[in-house]
Design an enzyme around this catalytic site. Structure first.
Site, short mmCIF file in Angstrom:
data_model
loop_
_atom_site.label_atom_id
_atom_site.label_comp_id
_atom_site.label_asym_id
_atom_site.label_seq_id
_atom_site.Cartn_x
_atom_site.Cartn_y
_atom_site.Cartn_z
N VAL A 2 0.86 -1.18 0.00
CA VAL A 2 0.00 0.00 0.00
C VAL A 2 0.89 1.23 0.00
CG1 VAL A 2 -1.81 1.28 1.18
CG2 VAL A 2 -1.84 -1.22 1.21
N LYS A 16 -3.31 0.53 -3.27
CA LYS A 16 -2.89 -0.84 -3.02
C LYS A 16 -2.47 -1.46 -4.35
CE LYS A 16 -3.94 -5.23 -0.85
NZ LYS A 16 -4.79 -5.95 0.11
N ASP A 110 -9.43 -11.21 6.68
CA ASP A 110 -8.48 -10.87 7.73
C ASP A 110 -8.82 -9.56 8.43
OD1 ASP A 110 -6.36 -11.32 9.38
OD2 ASP A 110 -4.85 -10.48 8.05
#
Length: 425
Positions: A2, A16, A110
């Site tokens: 990023v 990103k 995540d």
């Protein structure tokens, strides 16, 4: 990876960049980005656009200036994150997940403290990057989970209930201020020792009832059986109860986090030299000056046209060798000789001599040479950044900040080398 970047008319953005092997199917990437790009919520870090060009796959999102929850929880160096702010994070992220669920974006990959960022008002937001399911073949997805839920260990896949498990782990981190494996935290809660989880730095600064509500919510989210975990709507209700929203005078996130009163306005993308000078990092400035060389100036053959060309080249080499060896006193000696010999001096010679003066404690001379470098090349940001270093050493902090901003403004006007096309959402 990023990156921080600049879009004309949009200010700073977060970009990103995916591995080239991650998305061989360009259309599938576009479909994913378009779907997530339709989301618009003040609880999310919203996508602005994407880029598909050659092997490049880029996502562009709003820029969040106040770092992520992980830094504020685990790496704080000024003040610990206040309890009221932790409860607010729990509530706002529950709202973000519920919004995504309603919009049929139920899988978040995540969910962790590093995925929660703070905007210009200090409010927490959930990164939308976690909603993009990177895939090499369009069917199987790459998912690296910090703490995988039980069902992931068995099937290797993430389901909507897995997101709830991740939220439960975030709650444990908010309460404890530590990285605690969810199964271990669950055992502590089940043994009725929930208060053992509490962050010791918060002692005496939270209500036991509110803490108990969050811990109980975490225990429900961390159930082994996915069907036993609450849905996102229940998360919002439980987190709202813990947030004690009945208080009419809600304190701003800015105040709770100890952030500046005014919103952060960053004029441009920061170059490594700009950042190094901003934090007075002399070793980093030295490395940048050394690696940059003389690339910002005219060719040597254009400047060293004199009968004494060999002596000039040798003197310059001796100065550069001394600078490379960090013998700054000797570098000053040879660069000073070179300046006397030349009709038109390199701006980089002044820049390197300025830095040499700086690290040898001759701050006024450092400022003088940085100003001479600016005269040699008026549009050279390096000259302004070096002036900022010298001004700061001389105790002129306000002038130093102004010089940093002027250098950043010059950088913003430079032509952009990267011509990739951004598809706005």
């Amino acid at each position: 990876m990023v990156y921080r970047g600049m879009l004309e008319g949009n200010g700073l953005v977060a970009i990103k960049r995916f591995s080239k092997l991650t998305w061989p199917d360009a259309q599938h990437f576009e479909d994913q980005a378009t779907a997530v790009g339709k989301l618009r919520s003040k609880r999310l870090v919203n996508l602005i656009g994407y880029c598909v060009e050659g092997g490049e796959r880029l996502l562009v999102a709003e820029y969040m200036p106040y770092d992520n929850l992980s830094k504020h929880l685990f790496h704080w160096d000024q003040q610990t994150l206040p309890w009221k702010m932790r409860v607010r994070v729990a509530y706002y992220i529950a709202q973000a997940l519920d919004y995504c669920n309603v919009e049929n974006q139920k899988i978040y990959h995540d969910l962790s403290a590093s995925r929660i960022l703070f905007d210009e008002e200090g409010d927490p937001r959930l990164s939308t990057f976690g909603l993009i399911k990177s895939s090499r073949d369009g069917t199987s997805y790459n998912t690296n989970l910090t703490y995988p839920p039980p069902e992931f260990s068995e099937t290797g896949t993430v389901i909507p209930e897995s997101v709830i498990y991740g939220y439960g782990n975030v709650l444990i981190e908010l309460v404890s201020g530590k990285h605690i494996p969810p199964n271990h935290a669950f055992d502590i809660i089940m043994e009725t020792n929930a208060m053992l989880l509490m962050d010791s730095s918060l002692e005496g600064r939270f209500e036991n009832e509110d803490a108990t509500k969050l811990v109980n919510l975490a225990s429900k989210c961390l159930q082994n059986n996915p069907e036993d975990r609450p849905d996102t709507e229940s998360l919002v209700s439980a987190a709202a109860a813990a947030a004690a929203l009945q208080n009419k005078e809600e304190i701003s996130s800015h105040f709770l986090m100890g952030l500046p009163k005014n919103s952060v306005i960053l004029p441009t993308m920061f170059s490594p030299l700009r950042e190094a000078c901003s934090r007075m990092d002399h070793p980093a400035v030295y490395e940048i000056l050394l690696k940059t060389g003389y690339s910002d100036e005219r060719a040597e053959s254009d400047l060293l046209v004199t009968p004494e060309v060999q002596e000039l080249v040798l003197t310059k080499k001796l100065g550069d060798d001394a600078f490379r060896d960090k013998d700054f006193t000797k570098a000053i000696k040879f660069y000073s000789k070179l300046v006397e010999m030349m009709d038109v001096s390199y701006a980089t010679v002044f820049a390197r001599r300025s830095f040499s003066y700086l690290v040898t404690g001759q701050h006024a001379l450092a400022l003088r040479d940085a100003m001479k470098a600016q005269v040699s090349i008026p549009g050279w940001p390096t000259a302004l950044y070096l002036q900022a270093l010298a001004l700061s050493e001389l105790g002129m902090e306000s002038d130093a900040r102004d010089m940093i901003n002027e250098g950043a403004a010059l950088e913003a006007k430079r032509p952009q080398r990267d011509k990739r096309v951004l598809n706005r959402l």
